[in-house]
Design an enzyme around this catalytic site. Structure first.
Site, short mmCIF file in Angstrom:
data_model
loop_
_atom_site.label_atom_id
_atom_site.label_comp_id
_atom_site.label_asym_id
_atom_site.label_seq_id
_atom_site.Cartn_x
_atom_site.Cartn_y
_atom_site.Cartn_z
CB CYS A 197 5.06 -2.16 -0.94
SG CYS A 197 3.15 -1.38 -1.25
CB CYS A 200 4.84 2.48 -2.59
SG CYS A 200 5.56 1.68 -1.09
CB CYS A 213 3.39 -0.88 2.55
SG CYS A 213 4.67 0.03 2.13
CB CYS A 216 2.35 3.22 0.95
SG CYS A 216 1.78 1.54 0.32
CG ASP A 333 16.52 -21.68 -17.70
OD1 ASP A 333 16.85 -22.21 -16.63
OD2 ASP A 333 17.13 -20.55 -17.83
ZN LIG Z 1 3.82 0.51 -0.13
#
Ligand SMILES: [Zn+2]
Length: 409
Positions: A197, A200, A213, A216, A333
């Site tokens: 998420c 959060c 999520c 949250c 790279d």
């Molecule tokens: Zn979240």
């Protein structure tokens, strides 16, 4: 439109002369140098050129150039459109595009993801289109999270109408501070950069296209537009068969985004869609070049998500040539090769070339994909039986093939 101040007029005119000179002396298409000269003489030139126009900014990790082209094609129904068609997607390129079309009431600008906040602040664009965010060359998730955070700050408090892909959690997060958002379910093939998420850091649960999520309230917004197989579903629930010429799911997704942007400019689907169908290739992508009875279709892919999109377009019945370079624009790279799952190529004849063909060869060896190593693209093409072949190349490898074939496409 109001007249530009004298200094801006002069800067714009000198920039155009520098661009012409650059083209005449064969140093490129001149769109960057012209804009640089203009900005040197008048640092406020982009703001002044953008004033009084209806602008759309287009940004994403993949599909910027194509979507810019699709939106431009649609808006041409309404009037003249200024656009940076050659992918010069930083402010110098924007100055150049706008000063070449001084009287155009519309502008569609492809913008490098990192420059988006600056260009939004400077131009005050009314519409912004955001499609996807994923690692590009050596970027990692933390870096693109920072990028999305900068988008949030730039959009906050502005009246800009954002059209954003709600299937990409990071794009959703980046767009969600905007005053007005039209959400488009455009799909997301590459998910490796969005398991967490962005709000959060908790884990994202996914079920089909939906995501939320676990820790949250951040979740996928309800889309107004969606892509369903080969159809767009508009906010009224009406289904439109896309039937565009550009191949692959990623382009169908770009087309739905373009329809939503066109609608933000007041243009109904029935007027915009026929225009999208006219687009056949974009800056050499998807074009076919021919030599000695072999038709090679060119697919560009610059990062791991782009490789997945190219695999989706490539015909599993055909042989495939892969070309990888590692010059400046490609990133030196090549460790990103390990992010791509090449096993999908098992069972088809695979030919490997480019400056970093040995890096790619090792990657394929580990993925147990048999291949033939070739010194040059010409050699790889000559090894094909007459008929069609797909080519996937990264940036400078792609440009090299195009220049070798005289850009006659
Ligand atoms: Zn979240």
């Amino acid at each position: 439109m109001t007249q530009l101040p004298l200094r801006a007029q002069l800067a714009s005119a000198l920039g155009r002369s520098a661009a012409t000179l650059s083209r005449m002396t064969g140093r490129g298409d001149g769109s960057v140098i012209g804009g640089r000269v203009g900005l040197l003489l008048e640092p406020d030139l982009l703001r002044q050129l953008a004033r009084d126009r209806k602008l759309a900014l287009v940004s994403a990790t993949n599909g910027k150039t194509t979507t810019t082209r699709l939106i431009t094609s649609a808006l041409l129904e309404l009037g003249e459109v200024a656009t940076n068609a050659f992918g010069a997607n930083m402010p110098a390129g924007h100055v150049s595009a706008l000063s070449q079309h001084k009287g155009a009431p519309y502008g569609v600008l492809e913008v490098d993801e990192k420059y988006l906040p600056e260009v939004l602040n400077t131009t005050g664009a009314g519409v912004m289109c955001l499609m996807n965010l994923s690692r590009d060359q050596m970027d990692r998730a933390a870096e693109i999270w920072l990028l999305a955070q900068k988008w949030r700050r730039a959009l906050s408090g502005k009246p800009t109408h954002v059209i954003a892909n709600c299937d990409d959690p990071l794009v959703t997060w980046g767009a969600s501070t905007a005053a007005k958002v039209t959400w488009v379910a455009g799909g997301q093939r590459w998910k490796e950069d969005s398991w967490c998420c962005p709000e959060c850091g908790g884990p994202l649960d996914r079920k089909d296209a939906d995501w939320a999520c676990r820790e949250c309230t951040f979740h996928r917004p309800e889309p107004q537009w969606s892509l369903d197989d080969d159809s767009a579903i508009d906010p009224r629930g009406q289904r439109w068969r896309l039937d565009i010429q550009l191949p692959g799911q990623a382009n169908r997704s770009n087309a739905v985004m373009a329809l939503a942007v066109a609608e933000a400019f007041g243009m109904p689907v029935e007027r915009a869609l026929p225009r999208l169908r006219e687009v056949t290739s974009v800056a050499g992508r998807y074009t076919t070049v021919e030599r000695d009875g072999r038709q090679a279709r060119l697919l560009l892919s610059k990062n791991p998500a782009g490789w997945l999109e190219a695999f989706d377009v490539a015909d599993p019945q055909l042989p495939i040539i892969l070309s990888v370079n590692a010059q400046g624009p490609d990133g030196r790279d090549t460790s990103w090769l390990w992010d791509v799952d090449y096993r999908i190529l098992r069972g088809r004849p695979v030919f490997v070339t480019g400056e970093r063909r040995l890096d790619l060869a090792l990657r394929l060896e580990v993925a147990e994909v048999p291949f033939t190593l070739c010194r040059t693209f010409t050699e790889a093409l000559a090894m094909q039986p007459p008929g069609r072949v797909d080519v996937i190349a990264n940036y400078t490898a792609f440009q090299l093939i195009r220049s070798e074939f005289g850009r006659a496409v």
